[in-house]
Design a protein around this motif. Structure first.
Motif, PDB file in Angstrom:
ATOM      1  N   LEU A  37      23.311  27.278  51.303  1.00 29.43           N
ATOM      2  CA  LEU A  37      23.221  28.560  51.988  1.00 29.43           C
ATOM      3  C   LEU A  37      24.351  29.496  51.562  1.00 29.43           C
ATOM      4  O   LEU A  37      24.144  30.698  51.370  1.00 29.43           O
ATOM      5  CB  LEU A  37      23.272  28.351  53.502  1.00 29.43           C
ATOM      6  CG  LEU A  37      21.996  27.811  54.151  1.00 29.43           C
ATOM      7  CD1 LEU A  37      22.272  27.404  55.582  1.00 29.43           C
ATOM      8  CD2 LEU A  37      20.894  28.855  54.099  1.00 29.43           C
ATOM      9  N   GLN A  40      23.425  30.912  48.221  1.00 26.12           N
ATOM     10  CA  GLN A  40      22.383  31.924  48.348  1.00 26.12           C
ATOM     11  C   GLN A  40      22.957  33.216  48.910  1.00 26.12           C
ATOM     12  O   GLN A  40      22.616  34.314  48.461  1.00 26.12           O
ATOM     13  CB  GLN A  40      21.273  31.412  49.267  1.00 26.12           C
ATOM     14  CG  GLN A  40      20.471  30.257  48.671  1.00 26.12           C
ATOM     15  CD  GLN A  40      19.421  29.765  49.650  1.00 26.12           C
ATOM     16  OE1 GLN A  40      18.553  30.517  50.075  1.00 26.12           O
ATOM     17  NE2 GLN A  40      19.505  28.500  50.022  1.00 26.12           N
ATOM     18  N   TRP A  41      23.841  33.099  49.906  1.00 26.41           N
ATOM     19  CA  TRP A  41      24.421  34.284  50.525  1.00 26.41           C
ATOM     20  C   TRP A  41      25.273  35.058  49.523  1.00 26.41           C
ATOM     21  O   TRP A  41      25.186  36.273  49.428  1.00 26.41           O
ATOM     22  CB  TRP A  41      25.258  33.861  51.725  1.00 26.41           C
ATOM     23  CG  TRP A  41      25.718  35.002  52.575  1.00 26.41           C
ATOM     24  CD1 TRP A  41      25.006  35.682  53.529  1.00 26.41           C
ATOM     25  CD2 TRP A  41      27.011  35.605  52.543  1.00 26.41           C
ATOM     26  NE1 TRP A  41      25.781  36.659  54.084  1.00 26.41           N
ATOM     27  CE2 TRP A  41      27.020  36.644  53.507  1.00 26.41           C
ATOM     28  CE3 TRP A  41      28.169  35.367  51.805  1.00 26.41           C
ATOM     29  CZ2 TRP A  41      28.136  37.430  53.735  1.00 26.41           C
ATOM     30  CZ3 TRP A  41      29.270  36.153  52.042  1.00 26.41           C
ATOM     31  CH2 TRP A  41      29.248  37.170  52.995  1.00 26.41           C
ATOM     32  N   ARG A  44      23.364  37.068  46.968  1.00 26.07           N
ATOM     33  CA  ARG A  44      22.760  38.306  47.466  1.00 26.07           C
ATOM     34  C   ARG A  44      23.770  39.436  47.566  1.00 26.07           C
ATOM     35  O   ARG A  44      23.400  40.569  47.819  1.00 26.07           O
ATOM     36  CB  ARG A  44      22.171  38.075  48.863  1.00 26.07           C
ATOM     37  CG  ARG A  44      20.922  37.232  48.858  1.00 26.07           C
ATOM     38  CD  ARG A  44      20.608  36.709  50.236  1.00 26.07           C
ATOM     39  NE  ARG A  44      20.718  37.747  51.256  1.00 26.07           N
ATOM     40  CZ  ARG A  44      19.829  37.921  52.219  1.00 26.07           C
ATOM     41  NH1 ARG A  44      18.775  37.154  52.290  1.00 26.07           N
ATOM     42  NH2 ARG A  44      19.994  38.849  53.125  1.00 26.07           N
ATOM     43  N   ASP A 121      22.960  38.410  58.087  1.00 23.10           N
ATOM     44  CA  ASP A 121      22.696  38.111  56.677  1.00 23.10           C
ATOM     45  C   ASP A 121      22.576  36.608  56.463  1.00 23.10           C
ATOM     46  O   ASP A 121      21.711  36.135  55.715  1.00 23.10           O
ATOM     47  CB  ASP A 121      23.827  38.655  55.801  1.00 23.10           C
ATOM     48  CG  ASP A 121      23.819  40.170  55.707  1.00 23.10           C
ATOM     49  OD1 ASP A 121      22.790  40.775  56.065  1.00 23.10           O
ATOM     50  OD2 ASP A 121      24.838  40.733  55.290  1.00 23.10           O
ATOM     51  N   TYR A 122      23.455  35.863  57.091  1.00 24.22           N
ATOM     52  CA  TYR A 122      23.486  34.414  56.917  1.00 24.22           C
ATOM     53  C   TYR A 122      22.259  33.769  57.549  1.00 24.22           C
ATOM     54  O   TYR A 122      21.614  32.893  56.958  1.00 24.22           O
ATOM     55  CB  TYR A 122      24.768  33.880  57.549  1.00 24.22           C
ATOM     56  CG  TYR A 122      25.215  32.536  57.048  1.00 24.22           C
ATOM     57  CD1 TYR A 122      25.639  32.372  55.734  1.00 24.22           C
ATOM     58  CD2 TYR A 122      25.225  31.423  57.882  1.00 24.22           C
ATOM     59  CE1 TYR A 122      26.064  31.148  55.268  1.00 24.22           C
ATOM     60  CE2 TYR A 122      25.645  30.191  57.429  1.00 24.22           C
ATOM     61  CZ  TYR A 122      26.059  30.058  56.117  1.00 24.22           C
ATOM     62  OH  TYR A 122      26.467  28.836  55.661  1.00 24.22           O
ATOM     63  N   LEU A 125      18.735  33.403  55.907  1.00 21.10           N
ATOM     64  CA  LEU A 125      18.492  32.367  54.910  1.00 21.10           C
ATOM     65  C   LEU A 125      17.954  31.070  55.517  1.00 21.10           C
ATOM     66  O   LEU A 125      17.476  30.208  54.791  1.00 21.10           O
ATOM     67  CB  LEU A 125      19.795  32.047  54.161  1.00 21.10           C
ATOM     68  CG  LEU A 125      20.453  33.222  53.424  1.00 21.10           C
ATOM     69  CD1 LEU A 125      21.804  32.803  52.873  1.00 21.10           C
ATOM     70  CD2 LEU A 125      19.562  33.711  52.297  1.00 21.10           C
ATOM     71  N   TYR A 126      18.041  30.935  56.837  1.00 20.37           N
ATOM     72  CA  TYR A 126      17.652  29.677  57.472  1.00 20.37           C
ATOM     73  C   TYR A 126      16.134  29.550  57.600  1.00 20.37           C
ATOM     74  O   TYR A 126      15.436  30.526  57.892  1.00 20.37           O
ATOM     75  CB  TYR A 126      18.266  29.572  58.867  1.00 20.37           C
ATOM     76  CG  TYR A 126      19.685  29.052  58.887  1.00 20.37           C
ATOM     77  CD1 TYR A 126      19.953  27.705  59.059  1.00 20.37           C
ATOM     78  CD2 TYR A 126      20.760  29.916  58.736  1.00 20.37           C
ATOM     79  CE1 TYR A 126      21.249  27.223  59.086  1.00 20.37           C
ATOM     80  CE2 TYR A 126      22.068  29.452  58.759  1.00 20.37           C
ATOM     81  CZ  TYR A 126      22.301  28.108  58.929  1.00 20.37           C
ATOM     82  OH  TYR A 126      23.597  27.634  58.952  1.00 20.37           O
ATOM     83  N   THR A 130      15.939  23.566  57.126  1.00 19.17           N
ATOM     84  CA  THR A 130      17.388  23.514  57.001  1.00 19.17           C
ATOM     85  C   THR A 130      18.000  22.651  58.097  1.00 19.17           C
ATOM     86  O   THR A 130      19.055  22.048  57.914  1.00 19.17           O
ATOM     87  CB  THR A 130      17.985  24.933  57.094  1.00 19.17           C
ATOM     88  OG1 THR A 130      17.293  25.798  56.190  1.00 19.17           O
ATOM     89  CG2 THR A 130      19.468  24.938  56.740  1.00 19.17           C
ATOM     90  N   HIS A 214      17.375  41.918  60.300  1.00 23.46           N
ATOM     91  CA  HIS A 214      16.514  41.119  59.414  1.00 23.46           C
ATOM     92  C   HIS A 214      15.282  40.606  60.161  1.00 23.46           C
ATOM     93  O   HIS A 214      14.902  39.442  60.041  1.00 23.46           O
ATOM     94  CB  HIS A 214      17.296  39.942  58.827  1.00 23.46           C
ATOM     95  CG  HIS A 214      18.421  40.344  57.929  1.00 23.46           C
ATOM     96  ND1 HIS A 214      18.218  40.814  56.651  1.00 23.46           N
ATOM     97  CD2 HIS A 214      19.764  40.375  58.139  1.00 23.46           C
ATOM     98  CE1 HIS A 214      19.383  41.102  56.104  1.00 23.46           C
ATOM     99  NE2 HIS A 214      20.336  40.861  56.981  1.00 23.46           N
TER     100      HIS A 214
END
Length: 252
Positions: A37, A40-41, A44, A121-122, A125-126, A130, A214
């Motif tokens: 994660l 990925q963060w 971005r 933002d974090y 991604l979940y 996960t 988001h």
């Protein structure tokens, strides 16, 4: 392997690591969902340098320099004019990075201070996968909460953190620019990942408020020395009920 720093992960994304260490990171990313994660963060991240420097050009204090230099007698040395001094002063400021640094650091501080945006933002991604493999025994939960308590001056327990329809999956401490943010993760049976997050605050107590990030609902509030937020795809009304329940247990 030791926990990699953000700088090492950025170097990994930029293909700047040597082969052996890159292979170690490849394996670690596959085995560690949290590390995956983070990668990925970071991938971005796209800071608007151009916008910052466009604003810099607009804020250059040429008029103020002109007014001050108009009062200076013309230099005796041939070939040097006030216009030359203005251009040289502005160029020196820009070359030295004074204006750029102040502008960009001010922009960056405004962004990084919005901790709810970082969490949003974090959380984007979940996915349920996960969290679904994580252990949920109470001993593990208490051990994780002790770490949270020690970093943020809290006194949490699995019992006070129970939420209807959601299973407590993990508690951990993240950090951004030296500021700890605790994240208590749940897996809601109907709506997927749900997080209760907390950081220190000096804003005093504030009532529940709502926002969306988001395409997720957020309920946030402050209590004494801490700021809290609950974020997930749970409907806003149900999320507020959960936040009210948590507040009633005096967690914050």
């Amino acid at each position: 392997m030791n926990k990699p720093s953000d700088e090492q992960l950025v170097a990994y994304l930029d293909v700047e690591l040597d082969g052996d260490y890159r292979n170690q990171l490849d394996n670690a990313i596959v085995e560690d969902p949290l590390l995956s994660l983070r990668v990925q963060w970071l991938s971005r991240s796209n800071l608007p340098f151009k916008n910052a420097y466009d604003e810099l050009a607009q804020q250059a204090p040429l008029d103020r320099l002109q007014a001050r230099l108009d009062a200076i007698p013309s230099p005796e040395k041939p070939g040097l004019s006030r216009r030359w001094f203005i251009g040289g002063a502005a160029a020196a400021l820009l070359a030295g990075g004074v204006l750029a640094d102040r502008l960009f650091l001010g922009w960056h501080a405004a962004q990084s201070n919005n901790w709810r945006a970082l969490v949003g933002d974090y959380m984007a991604l979940y996915v349920p996968q996960t969290l679904d493999h994580l252990p949920t025994d109470e001993a593990s939960q208490r051990a994780q909460l002790r770490t949270v308590d020690a970093r943020l001056g809290l006194n949490l327990s699995p019992a006070t953190l129970k939420l209807p329809g959601a299973e407590f999956k993990r508690a951990q401490v993240l950090e951004y620019d030296g500021v700890p943010i605790a994240q208590i993760m749940y897996l809601d049976a109907r709506h997927g990942p749900l997080a209760l997050c907390v950081t220190r605050s000096n804003q005093g107590s504030r009532a529940l408020e709502h926002e969306r990030r988001h395409e997720m609902n957020v309920v946030f509030w402050t209590e004494h020395e801490h700021a809290w937020m609950l974020i997930g795809h749970v409907p806003a009304a149900a999320l507020e009920q959960s936040a009210t329940l948590l507040k009633s247990r005096s967690i914050g």
